[in-house]
Design a protein around this motif. Structure first.
Motif, mmCIF file in Angstrom:
data_model
loop_
_atom_site.group_PDB
_atom_site.id
_atom_site.type_symbol
_atom_site.label_atom_id
_atom_site.label_comp_id
_atom_site.label_asym_id
_atom_site.label_seq_id
_atom_site.Cartn_x
_atom_site.Cartn_y
_atom_site.Cartn_z
ATOM 1 N N LEU A 1 0.810 -1.227 0.000
ATOM 2 C CA LEU A 1 0.000 0.000 0.000
ATOM 3 C C LEU A 1 0.842 1.276 0.000
ATOM 4 O O LEU A 1 0.290 2.374 -0.122
ATOM 5 N N THR A 2 2.148 1.135 0.137
ATOM 6 C CA THR A 2 2.989 2.349 0.164
ATOM 7 C C THR A 2 3.377 2.814 -1.242
ATOM 8 O O THR A 2 3.925 3.892 -1.406
ATOM 9 N N ILE A 3 3.084 1.979 -2.233
ATOM 10 C CA ILE A 3 3.513 2.351 -3.587
ATOM 11 C C ILE A 3 2.547 3.342 -4.212
ATOM 12 O O ILE A 3 1.337 3.103 -4.254
ATOM 13 N N ALA A 4 3.072 4.460 -4.703
ATOM 14 C CA ALA A 4 2.198 5.481 -5.298
ATOM 15 C C ALA A 4 2.613 5.848 -6.711
ATOM 16 O O ALA A 4 1.782 6.224 -7.525
ATOM 17 N N ARG A 5 3.903 5.745 -7.065
ATOM 18 C CA ARG A 5 4.403 6.070 -8.417
ATOM 19 C C ARG A 5 3.968 7.456 -8.874
ATOM 20 O O ARG A 5 3.233 7.581 -9.857
#
Lengths: 451, 451
Positions: free
Chosen positions: B273-277
């Motif tokens: 859930l920390t991936i935002a790109r």
């Protein structure tokens, strides 16, 4: 939002997917063929420092070069693959083993006047063999074999590799005391076929102030034609003019002698004393390749032997022999001439899978199995009508469509339709894969070019 | 003659032949793997009109762009493959079939500050699926399968594809009324592992003036970890925040559900859930890929779903999903980490033929036969000592050397030595070819990367 009209610069080739696949296939064949002869792939930067790239300086090319500043740096885009090779070999000399055989297929840049069929960004496909100090004549004999195998693999049949030796030309003109005028003379006699011997004689005796005997001798010499044996005999009869002439005859004989062993048929090869390939750079065998039914295109693969690849960068004597194909222009011409085989598959996929169920798991598993077996598979799960999906496959030329509904899943089979024949089978996945592979093999049997 | 010192610009990768072959092999694997999923190769110009390329304008990238005048034209070198794709799709819209699946492996240019491991000219290897108006979630589920197959084919085992969905993030922050601060908050919580929850809380309540409840909720949310099932359950429990959040959860569930069928093992995949790109571009599933033993490298393959590829060029709604590998940097890092398998052949030829006779005809015929059988053969006819020729083969890693003398020619055999084992056979050409092919198969069984 205001839109920017999308456009591609003129003189820059940008292909649609189907022709792009044909282009990729050609490149693949070049890579494979060059590799069979022990050439290793190289890739050098598109941008070089201007002082390095233009060390040789000047000439016609310099005006065409894409040159610009970035920060403090004076940069240029490469305009051929030979100068970068010279730089590469000089720079990495100690890390290379000689003879060094490399091929490079890459884009080069020339800001030429834009016109139909002329490109500012274009691919060159080059091979070169570089020796350290010396280089055997065998390499010069091998080059036509590489051209022959390459063009044959592409599907060309009616082409001829024309060969000459610069030592013969240089020796001949030196024996007449005409070395200084040799360049001008060669450009004139080049027009022999076009303007006829009388006109050539007039120019030679008029513009260049040659005596009638020399003019006649030149016309006689340049008129030597026939099969390789006949030309070589005529050259033999002229032996003794000077050392360089005789050396050229020896080299040409060696090259011709070995060609049969290299598998080059006589009809794809000719000795042609009119070929000179520029004046200073080449020093031994020179090559041109013409498509017999399209002489107007000019040479599609040219090159030759040179004595000093990297003289602007190093004191090392680095003789070499190489050829270059102007790939973008060749591709353009082949397209114009309708010589690219439209039968050869250009589809992005071999199979289009149309899942007929809500749950896509089975379709996904099937796609995975196909891919595991080397079959290019695409799942089409978009919200489109069945008919639209079929016409999608049609438009792209995808040869097989697989339908996977509840019935098929329950029965452990897949329905697979050959869009060309309309034939539909219901077989288990393994048998379907077997059928598709056989079909693909048959479809891929052709060549990129048809004559 | 005065010499120009040869050099290659800093920030421009120029490989020696052996690593170049490793690089070529990687590109070949990418091409093959991408093709299995129905992606078609594209090639767009390196140079574009600046007004077209920079239609989106501004930002960090603009300073790095190689931009220059040529005549009247304001030109720029492409800095990625996405903008050229957007231009291509808008320009050729009527000639394309959608969904349009393309891959492109090409050089891009960014005038970054030169430093070790940073490149100004580098390859990107991109795939994108572009829909016309709509695009099925299935495509988002398929992307990790492509990454998995690609990396596996390269020989990587210890990697993980991390997936998230931007709708979940957007929905979550919207539900807290924090949409405007979402970017800043995500950049902060990204440091959770590094600085710990206390520090994160301080920044959230301090710098961004969040109430303690919101800060806690964010930390709780971002701390959701575990296997995909556990994360999805935790997300399920938070359903009902708003429509966009629920939609994101649905999409993420679908993506995870289909992964097994696509053949992606659980250990190579994680919901994170920390991936935002980045912030604006991506709108659905987002991807990052990390090498488990080299987290310091960061993501080696990233991308995601976007809603509007070509909004600067056309009113058409063109949603898509794509990923990009920074190939040059990846290759550099793999080399640095010693992960490129030195055992895998990088020789320019499979066989070096050493003719022992004056007349080369037999050696040439043999070379031709080897090449006809797909064996990469090089004739070594230079004036060198026998020992030098052997060490040439050694230096290049050519596995087999063939000696062809009078005796062998008379007996109809060839002497073939395996340089690795020292084993020498005297067999007829056919049997020799068979032996060499078996040996090459064994040698080529490895992968480019070893872990």
């Amino acid at each position: 939002m205001a839109k920017q009209t999308p456009r591609t610069l003129s003189g820059f080739m940008e292909l649609l997917p189907a022709p792009q696949r044909q282009m990729e296939r050609i490149m693949e064949i070049l890579r494979e063929t060059y590799s069979l002869y022990g050439f290793t792939p190289l890739d050098t930067p598109v941008i070089e420092s201007s002082e390095v790239l233009l060390a040789k300086g000047g000439g016609e090319t310099e005006k065409q070069i894409y040159r610009f500043q970035k920060g403090d740096a004076d940069l240029s885009l490469r305009f051929d693959l030979t100068v970068p090779l010279a730089k590469y070999v000089a720079l990495h000399y100690n890390d290379l083993a000689f003879p060094f055989r490399r091929f490079q297929i890459g884009k080069v840049y020339r800001g030429e006047r834009a016109q139909r069929g002329r490109f500012r960004e274009f691919y060159q496909a080059d091979i070169d063999v570089i020796g350290d100090g010396k280089l055997s004549i065998l390499n010069e004999a091998e080059i036509p074999a590489i051209i022959y195998r390459t063009f044959s693999a592409l599907g060309l049949k009616r082409f001829r590799i024309r060969v000459n030796n610069r030592k013969i030309l240089n020796g001949f003109y030196a024996s007449l005391g005409l070395s200084g005028k040799a360049g001008d003379i060669m450009r004139t006699v080049d027009k022999l076929e076009k303007i006829g011997p009388e006109k050539v004689r007039d120019i030679l005796t008029g513009d260049f102030a040659l005596c009638p005997e020399h003019a006649q001798e030149i016309i006689d010499f340049i008129s030597i034609t026939g099969d390789s044996g006949a030309v070589l005999s005529a050259l033999e009869a002229r032996r003794g003019r000077n050392e360089i002439f005789d050396q050229g005859v020896d080299e040409l004989k060696t090259v011709v002698q070995y060609l049969g062993g290299f598998g080059v048929p006589a009809e794809n090869f000719a000795v042609d004393l009119t070929i000179a390939r520029g004046l200073d750079y080449y020093t031994g065998t020179v090559y041109e390749t013409v498509l017999l039914d399209h002489p107007e295109i000019g040479s599609v693969c040219s090159g030759g032997r040179y004595d000093n690849l990297a003289e602007y960068y190093t004191d090392k004597q680095l003789p070499g022999v190489g050829i270059s194909i102007g790939l973008t222009r060749l591709f353009y011409v082949l397209g114009e001439q309708g010589m690219l085989d439209p039968e050869l598959p250009t589809a992005p996929a071999d199979v289009l899978i149309l899942p007929m169920t809500e749950d896509l798991s089975e379709a996904i598993a099937l796609a995975t199995e196909l891919r595991d077996n080397g079959i290019r598979a695409q799942l089409h799960c978009e919200e489109k009508k069945f008919k639209q999906k079929i016409s999608y496959a049609d438009k792209l030329g995808i040869p097989y469509v697989i339908f996977l509904g509840e019935d098929e899943i329950r029965a452990g089979v897949v329905a697979c339709k050959d869009l060309a024949t309309g034939e539909q089978t219901k077989l288990d996945p393994k048998a379907t894969i077997y059928r598709i592979k056989a079909g693909l093999d048959a479809r891929n049997r052709g060549t990129v070019i048809r004559e």
